[in-house]
Design an enzyme around this catalytic site. Structure first.
Site, short mmCIF file in Angstrom:
data_model
loop_
_atom_site.label_atom_id
_atom_site.label_comp_id
_atom_site.label_asym_id
_atom_site.label_seq_id
_atom_site.Cartn_x
_atom_site.Cartn_y
_atom_site.Cartn_z
N ARG A 64 0.82 -1.21 0.00
CA ARG A 64 0.00 0.00 0.00
C ARG A 64 0.86 1.26 0.00
NH1 ARG A 64 -2.86 3.64 3.09
NH2 ARG A 64 -4.96 4.08 2.28
N LYS A 160 11.24 5.81 14.66
CA LYS A 160 11.43 4.72 13.70
C LYS A 160 11.55 5.23 12.28
CE LYS A 160 8.61 2.22 11.52
NZ LYS A 160 8.21 1.93 10.10
N ASP A 179 11.03 -1.54 14.38
CA ASP A 179 9.61 -1.69 14.07
C ASP A 179 9.10 -2.99 14.69
OD1 ASP A 179 10.80 -3.61 12.52
OD2 ASP A 179 9.97 -2.94 10.62
N PHE A 230 15.28 -9.41 8.70
CA PHE A 230 13.96 -8.86 8.44
C PHE A 230 13.36 -9.44 7.16
CE2 PHE A 230 11.78 -5.66 5.78
CZ PHE A 230 10.60 -5.54 6.48
#
Length: 300
Positions: A64, A160, A179, A230
């Site tokens: 998004r 962040k 995060d 990640f």
């Protein structure tokens, strides 16, 4: 090449992380690096594009967020670059002055939602400080603490988001943006006891998590180590990692079985005196012998 940092080693190739003291975090890093050897920390060459992109990433997903950035770029026909082989159109990222011409209502319409007021205010704050020139000046600073403070003075930029900009846009490779994924990795591999009963990500907890990454992977490139781990958490790669772990465990089990395996043969029954002797009684003895030993020629 600069954007992909192709003239530098991939994040998984840093030798010190493959030879340092083994810990749960290092073990997990090596697993991820072996499966995802090409992971790199990109360099977003335009600080303004980097700022807007990561401001829009807060409480958002990657797909998004990219749609929001694309809709913003598509707003200016003069910035059209080319079409690709699949029929897609590509645009350069709009300047501060160009985004200044967009109304808050328009930003809502092109998908920025509740972030529209933030972007509307952010672009004016950057313009007041000197526009792209001010951001390029920040990118040349050597102190990440001062740069972070300046970024966090802007609307929509928290700790962040500022750390993401420092890592991906300003070249501070030791910065670790904490995060949800980073926090969960720290819970599993770095600070399981400390984070066990923590209710949220306070400023103190944030600092503690960053410190843990630095302690294991060093202050110079800890951000690269985090990004390798990640990427392995993303849905596209999670199944691959799980399958690789299963395959590795199966291989270890086979190796253990091979080491334990011995061929047992029953040798002929022999008469063996016992103490005290007992007439007519025999005792059977089963010997375990290695087949290789049996195949050796006997001496005459």
């Amino acid at each position: 090449r600069s954007h992909l940092r192709l003239d530098e080693p991939a994040a998984a190739d840093h030798h010190e992380w493959h030879t340092c003291k083994l810990s749960p975090a290092v073990k997990r890093f090596r697993q991820c690096a072996s499966l995802l050897p090409g992971v790199r920390v990109l360099s977003i060459l335009d600080p303004w594009e980097c700022l807007v992109t990561f401001m829009g990433s807060a409480n958002n997903n990657i797909k998004r967020n990219m749609q929001m950035v694309q809709s913003l770029a598509n707003s200016f026909d003069s910035n059209r670059l080319s079409d690709d082989a699949y029929g897609g159109c590509h645009y350069s990222f709009p300047s501060v002055d160009e985004v200044m011409t967009l109304s808050e209502e328009y930003l809502w319409e092109v998908g920025w939602g509740y972030r529209a007021p933030r972007l509307y205010k952010l672009v004016r704050e950057v313009a007041e400080r000197g526009g792209e020139g001010w951001l390029h000046g920040l990118a040349q600073e050597s102190d990440p603490v001062l740069v972070r403070k300046a970024l966090m003075s802007l609307t929509g930029v928290g700790r962040k988001v500022a750390d993401c900009i420092l890592l991906f846009g300003f070249g501070f490779d030791g910065v670790v943006p904490v995060d949800t994924h980073c926090y969960q990795l720290a819970q599993r591999y770095l600070l399981p006891s400390y984070l066990h009963n923590k209710a949220g990500l306070s400023a103190g907890v944030y600092d503690k998590v960053v410190e843990a990454w630095h302690n294991v992977f060093g202050e110079e490139r800890a951000g690269h180590a985090f990004m390798v781990m990640f990427v392995a958490e993303l849905s596209d790669f999670r199944k691959q990692m799980a399958q690789a772990e299963c395959d590795a465990e199966a291989l270890k089990e086979e190796e253990k079985k091979a080491k334990r395996k011995r061929v047992k043969v029953k040798v002929e029954e022999v008469v063996e005196p016992v103490t005290p002797p007992s007439k007519g009684k025999k005792r059977s003895r089963i010997k375990e012998v290695d087949v290789k030993a049996e195949l050796k020629p006997k001496r005459v």
